[in-house]
Design a protein around this motif. Structure first.
Motif, PDB file in Angstrom:
ATOM      1  N   GLY A   1       0.779  -1.238   0.000  1.00 11.85           N
ATOM      2  CA  GLY A   1       0.000   0.000   0.000  1.00 11.85           C
ATOM      3  C   GLY A   1       0.801   1.272   0.000  1.00 11.85           C
ATOM      4  O   GLY A   1       0.297   2.328  -0.402  1.00 11.85           O
ATOM      5  N   ALA A   2       2.056   1.223   0.459  1.00 10.40           N
ATOM      6  CA  ALA A   2       2.862   2.448   0.538  1.00 10.40           C
ATOM      7  C   ALA A   2       3.140   2.987  -0.861  1.00 10.40           C
ATOM      8  O   ALA A   2       3.589   2.243  -1.736  1.00 10.40           O
ATOM      9  CB  ALA A   2       4.174   2.163   1.252  1.00 10.40           C
ATOM     10  N   PRO A   3       2.878   4.259  -1.131  1.00 11.73           N
ATOM     11  CA  PRO A   3       3.110   4.813  -2.472  1.00 11.73           C
ATOM     12  C   PRO A   3       4.588   4.852  -2.812  1.00 11.73           C
ATOM     13  O   PRO A   3       5.441   4.984  -1.930  1.00 11.73           O
ATOM     14  CB  PRO A   3       2.512   6.221  -2.392  1.00 11.73           C
ATOM     15  CG  PRO A   3       2.517   6.552  -0.936  1.00 11.73           C
ATOM     16  CD  PRO A   3       2.312   5.262  -0.203  1.00 11.73           C
ATOM     17  N   HIS A   4       4.876   4.737  -4.106  1.00  9.41           N
ATOM     18  CA  HIS A   4       6.260   4.701  -4.585  1.00  9.41           C
ATOM     19  C   HIS A   4       7.030   5.974  -4.231  1.00  9.41           C
ATOM     20  O   HIS A   4       8.245   5.947  -4.078  1.00  9.41           O
ATOM     21  CB  HIS A   4       6.240   4.494  -6.100  1.00  9.41           C
ATOM     22  CG  HIS A   4       7.584   4.233  -6.701  1.00  9.41           C
ATOM     23  ND1 HIS A   4       8.320   3.097  -6.433  1.00  9.41           N
ATOM     24  CD2 HIS A   4       8.327   4.965  -7.566  1.00  9.41           C
ATOM     25  CE1 HIS A   4       9.450   3.152  -7.106  1.00  9.41           C
ATOM     26  NE2 HIS A   4       9.481   4.257  -7.798  1.00  9.41           N
ATOM     27  N   THR A   5       6.319   7.076  -4.104  1.00  4.19           N
ATOM     28  CA  THR A   5       6.970   8.342  -3.759  1.00  4.19           C
ATOM     29  C   THR A   5       7.278   8.471  -2.276  1.00  4.19           C
ATOM     30  O   THR A   5       7.945   9.424  -1.861  1.00  4.19           O
ATOM     31  CB  THR A   5       6.076   9.526  -4.176  1.00  4.19           C
ATOM     32  OG1 THR A   5       4.747   9.289  -3.676  1.00  4.19           O
ATOM     33  CG2 THR A   5       6.021   9.654  -5.693  1.00  4.19           C
ATOM     34  N   ALA A   6       6.795   7.557  -1.463  1.00  9.93           N
ATOM     35  CA  ALA A   6       7.086   7.492  -0.020  1.00  9.93           C
ATOM     36  C   ALA A   6       6.720   8.779   0.715  1.00  9.93           C
ATOM     37  O   ALA A   6       7.366   9.141   1.688  1.00  9.93           O
ATOM     38  CB  ALA A   6       8.565   7.168   0.199  1.00  9.93           C
TER      39      ALA A   6
ATOM     40  N   SER B   1       9.270  -3.952  -2.034  1.00  8.46           N
ATOM     41  CA  SER B   1       8.812  -2.667  -2.569  1.00  8.46           C
ATOM     42  C   SER B   1      10.005  -1.746  -2.775  1.00  8.46           C
ATOM     43  O   SER B   1      11.044  -1.907  -2.140  1.00  8.46           O
ATOM     44  CB  SER B   1       7.788  -2.007  -1.632  1.00  8.46           C
ATOM     45  OG  SER B   1       8.242  -2.055  -0.288  1.00  8.46           O
ATOM     46  N   THR B   2       9.845  -0.780  -3.688  1.00 10.86           N
ATOM     47  CA  THR B   2      10.893   0.201  -3.954  1.00 10.86           C
ATOM     48  C   THR B   2      10.296   1.607  -3.895  1.00 10.86           C
ATOM     49  O   THR B   2       9.092   1.797  -4.099  1.00 10.86           O
ATOM     50  CB  THR B   2      11.530  -0.017  -5.345  1.00 10.86           C
ATOM     51  OG1 THR B   2      10.546   0.260  -6.363  1.00 10.86           O
ATOM     52  CG2 THR B   2      12.042  -1.439  -5.496  1.00 10.86           C
ATOM     53  N   PHE B   3      11.167   2.600  -3.649  1.00  7.99           N
ATOM     54  CA  PHE B   3      10.685   3.959  -3.443  1.00  7.99           C
ATOM     55  C   PHE B   3      11.684   4.978  -4.000  1.00  7.99           C
ATOM     56  O   PHE B   3      12.892   4.736  -4.019  1.00  7.99           O
ATOM     57  CB  PHE B   3      10.463   4.225  -1.944  1.00  7.99           C
ATOM     58  CG  PHE B   3       9.526   3.241  -1.308  1.00  7.99           C
ATOM     59  CD1 PHE B   3       8.156   3.447  -1.345  1.00  7.99           C
ATOM     60  CD2 PHE B   3      10.006   2.077  -0.719  1.00  7.99           C
ATOM     61  CE1 PHE B   3       7.284   2.525  -0.788  1.00  7.99           C
ATOM     62  CE2 PHE B   3       9.147   1.145  -0.164  1.00  7.99           C
ATOM     63  CZ  PHE B   3       7.779   1.376  -0.199  1.00  7.99           C
ATOM     64  N   THR B   4      11.139   6.118  -4.428  1.00 12.13           N
ATOM     65  CA  THR B   4      11.969   7.237  -4.885  1.00 12.13           C
ATOM     66  C   THR B   4      11.461   8.512  -4.225  1.00 12.13           C
ATOM     67  O   THR B   4      10.720   9.279  -4.831  1.00 12.13           O
ATOM     68  CB  THR B   4      11.917   7.376  -6.418  1.00 12.13           C
ATOM     69  OG1 THR B   4      10.535   7.477  -6.823  1.00 12.13           O
ATOM     70  CG2 THR B   4      12.556   6.192  -7.106  1.00 12.13           C
ATOM     71  N   PRO B   5      11.841   8.768  -2.988  1.00  9.54           N
ATOM     72  CA  PRO B   5      11.360   9.964  -2.290  1.00  9.54           C
ATOM     73  C   PRO B   5      11.980  11.225  -2.875  1.00  9.54           C
ATOM     74  O   PRO B   5      13.101  11.199  -3.389  1.00  9.54           O
ATOM     75  CB  PRO B   5      11.830   9.738  -0.850  1.00  9.54           C
ATOM     76  CG  PRO B   5      13.034   8.870  -0.992  1.00  9.54           C
ATOM     77  CD  PRO B   5      12.753   7.968  -2.156  1.00  9.54           C
ATOM     78  N   PRO B   6      11.276  12.347  -2.789  1.00  6.54           N
ATOM     79  CA  PRO B   6      11.830  13.602  -3.311  1.00  6.54           C
ATOM     80  C   PRO B   6      12.869  14.185  -2.365  1.00  6.54           C
ATOM     81  O   PRO B   6      12.866  13.916  -1.159  1.00  6.54           O
ATOM     82  CB  PRO B   6      10.599  14.512  -3.405  1.00  6.54           C
ATOM     83  CG  PRO B   6       9.677  13.977  -2.350  1.00  6.54           C
ATOM     84  CD  PRO B   6       9.896  12.506  -2.308  1.00  6.54           C
TER      85      PRO B   6
END
Length: 706
Positions: free
Chosen positions: A82-87, A641-646
């Motif tokens: 459920g966690a969005p990719h943008t974290a 899961s993977t993420f790309t935070p700003p």
């Protein structure tokens, strides 16, 4: 005394029993269920009747989800789903429906709002260490910054027609006697021949009334400079007067710490019709590898034995890339009517279209360029293999029969034969004239250690002879070891699929166990397809599977096909081993394996793990390919899961993540695969584990270094 007390207590008990008890509610009401940082939360309510929970999102399960009587269910939280990719979301929250019906027939529903906190990862990225400068901390970081406005000209360049006029200007008597400007010694930035450069802060304009106007700000400087240019250009002694313009470097950013411009070449993109569908090569850095191949000879011939269903020798995209029947290709199947013999042509699997062995072979060696169209409407260029133009050939050895089965004995014989050991089948002895440096086995099963002994013995013998045996880890989606992948000496290959943006994620179907050594892109599960690579074929979107050569048995003609599995990941590793040998980066298959493991991109738990082994293969790093990009990225790679935070302008980040182990990579992407900070790239790395026992972690400053 004791008797009186006992009597009194019994009387009180009778009184309490006689009191009326509250009846269960005739309906269920809306409620809020808060899990907070926990992995689960329990909801309960008194009720008489039946109930059912529905409308659950992918990140939430309820156990039980239905029942009768009092409601008691446990919600389990899968934050990774459920966690969005943008974290950038602090918590997950969703309404779910609780339907109910009483024994009297009344019915209705209530809403349960379930929420769960995500875990907090924070930190900062600094390029100070990479630049080799004493920058303040925190150092500012611009991510993919666009060029700013063109700076103003830095003064005026003046060239005089004669030496006398130039000398007069230098003496401070005005420029060639005009009296309009006075050249002070501090204002002469430089001069050569009859040319001088005057800085703007030392330009002094004189009105006809000889009033001196000193430039005090940018606007005044610009006005003074324009006036000066007009006057100087009108002076008959001035050859020219031009602004001292500021130029901008037209190369890409300099390599951190080197002080020299980074030579970024264009990634090589084959022109073959379906090459754009082969995303796996780009995500493993082959745009850089193939660019290198076009300028750096890959000269050493290498043989990769593909022990499989056989191959279609008549597929035009494999022309010249296969050892033929007279050159060592062999059919060792003893369970159908097509073998054993020296013709391992794939007869096709009963009831299934496509050729598994042809698909695997194409991933390794499908040729680049055009060929005569083999049929009406057929492609004239098709796909490419990882080897592209390198002198790598596939030796087809058929060991899987027409029913998709392979006996242990046939596979063991095939391994022995491929490695160069003579084998005798039905009274005929065969010796391979081209012993394989690499043996690819895209097959296996969940058999026991004892049952696998013949296979493991064959792999041990092949390893002793100098071959590297690369085997599919299995597609069961569980934790039981598959053989022969789990044999000692075998290289067990797991599968990853592309997540959002192409970041690698352990494929759900890929087997997970301690013998897994490496991972490569094997595509998305066809039963649960993803479309993260935005692939289109025939005007329709297609899932993130692996596209390669195949055969249409209905039309009896060559074709191309999407397939997924550890069968597709395994030849990616086999091809990279072959390329390392062909280029001469290493001299033995064992050394190639060590280099691949050392340059792999680690996921999740640091070091070797059961999901992806040492990590996802990185062809560009392993082969030392040139830089084809220089884009900064911040990526968080987890097991699920993977993420790309700003990043903000100061390089800070705040990421809200699920539970699990994560690799945090910050750095410059040099291979063009969209992931910066890998081995061989300027970057910084941190490993974190988050969960109920550690809900927040600050990794501090990640100093991006060379």
């Amino acid at each position: 005394m004791n008797r009186l007390n006992l009597t009194a207590l019994l009387g009180l008990s009778a009184l309490l029993t006689a009191c009326p008890q509250p009846a269960p509610p005739s309906a269920l009401s809306d409620a809020v269920v808060v899990a907070g940082p926990a992995l689960s939360a329990t909801y309960q309510a008194s009720f008489q009747g039946s109930w059912l929970i529905s409308g659950l999102p992918a990140w939430l399960t309820a156990s039980p989800s239905s029942g009768s009587g009092d409601v008691k269910t446990t919600f389990r939280i899968n934050r990774s789903a459920g966690a969005p990719h943008t974290a950038d979301q602090v918590r997950l929250s969703t309404p779910v429906k609780l339907g109910w019906q009483t024994p009297a027939g009344a019915a209705g529903s209530a809403t349960l709002t379930v929420s769960a906190d995500l875990y907090h990862l924070s930190g900062q990225v600094s390029v100070a260490a990479a630049l080799g400068q004493a920058l303040p901390t925190p150092a500012p970081l611009r991510v993919n910054a666009q060029p700013g406005p063109q700076p103003s000209a830095q003064g005026i360049i003046v060239k005089y027609k004669t030496d006398a006029a130039f000398a007069a200007a230098l003496r401070g008597n005005g420029f060639s006697g005009t009296g309009l400007f006075r050249a002070q010694s501090l204002g002469l930035n430089s001069y050569s021949g009859r040319t001088l450069v005057v800085q703007p802060q030392f330009l002094q304009s004189r009105t006809p009334q000889s009033q001196i106007l000193q430039a005090q700000n940018v606007q005044a400087q610009a006005q003074a400079q324009a006036t000066a240019l007009t006057a100087l250009r009108a002076d008959p002694n001035v050859e020219y007067a031009v602004p001292n313009a500021v130029l901008r470097a037209q190369n890409l950013p300099t390599q951190p710490g080197s002080g020299q411009a980074l030579d970024v070449q264009a990634p090589y993109a084959p022109a073959d019709q379906y090459a754009p569908l082969q995303y796996a090569y780009r995500l493993m850095g082959y745009g850089a590898v193939w660019r290198d191949m076009k300028t750096t000879p890959y000269l050493k011939p290498v043989t990769v034995a593909v022990i499989d269903t056989g191959v279609r020798f008549d597929h035009p995209d494999l022309a010249g890339r296969l050892w033929k029947s007279s050159e060592g290709a062999l059919d060792l199947v003893t369970s159908d009517t097509f073998g054993p013999d020296t013709d391992p042509t794939d007869p096709g699997e009963a009831g299934v279209d496509g050729s598994h062995g042809t698909h695997v072979s194409g991933i390794i060696v499908a040729g680049e360029g055009t060929f005569a169209s083999p049929c009406a409407g057929c492609s004239e260029s098709g796909v490419v293999g990882a080897a592209l133009t390198a002198p790598i050939k596939v030796l087809p050895v058929r060991a899987i029969d027409r029913f998709g089965n392979a006996s242990e004995s046939d596979v063991a014989l095939a391994v022995n034969y491929a490695a160069g050991q003579p084998v005798t089948v039905q009274g005929v002895t065969y010796t391979n004239p081209h012993p394989a440096q690499v043996i690819n086995l895209s097959l296996g099963g969940p058999i026991s250690v004892a049952e696998a002994q013949p296979l493991c013995d064959a792999i041990a013998d092949a390893t002793q002879r100098g071959s590297l045996v690369v085997v599919a880890a299995g597609n069961g989606g569980g934790t039981q070891p598959y053989y022969p992948a789990a044999c000692a000496g075998a290289v067990s290959v797991a599968s990853v699929r592309p997540d959002v943006g192409g970041l690698p994620l352990h494929a759900e179907y890929s087997q997970s166990y301690p013998q897994v050594a490496l991972a490569a892109y094997g595509g998305a599960d066809p039963s649960n397809p993803t479309f993260n690579m935005n692939l289109m074929l025939g005007g329709k979107p297609v899932s993130d599977s692996v596209f390669s050569t195949s055969w249409d048995y209905q039309k009896n003609q060559p074709t191309y096909q999407f397939e997924s599995g550890t069968s597709q990941a395994t030849p990616q590793v086999s091809a990279l081993v072959a390329l390392l040998l062909s280029k001469g980066v290493v001299s033995t298959p064992a050394a190639a394996l060590q280099r691949i493991e050392a340059t792999a991109t680690d996921l999740g738990v640091p070091g070797r793990d059961n999901d992806t082994g040492f990590g996802v293969i990185n062809a560009a790093a392993a082969l030392g390919a040139p830089a084809v990009s220089n884009v900064f990225t911040l990526s968080i790679l987890g097991e699920a899961s993977t993420f790309t935070p700003p990043l903000d302008n100061a390089g800070r980040f705040n990421a809200y993540l699920p539970d699990g182990a994560f690799q945090v990579l910050a750095g410059f992407d040099r291979s063009g695969n969209g992931l910066g900070g890998e081995v061989g790239e300027p970057g910084a790395k941190a490993t974190v584990t988050l969960g109920p026992d550690q809900t927040a972690v600050d990794v501090g400053t990640l100093n991006v270094g060379p």
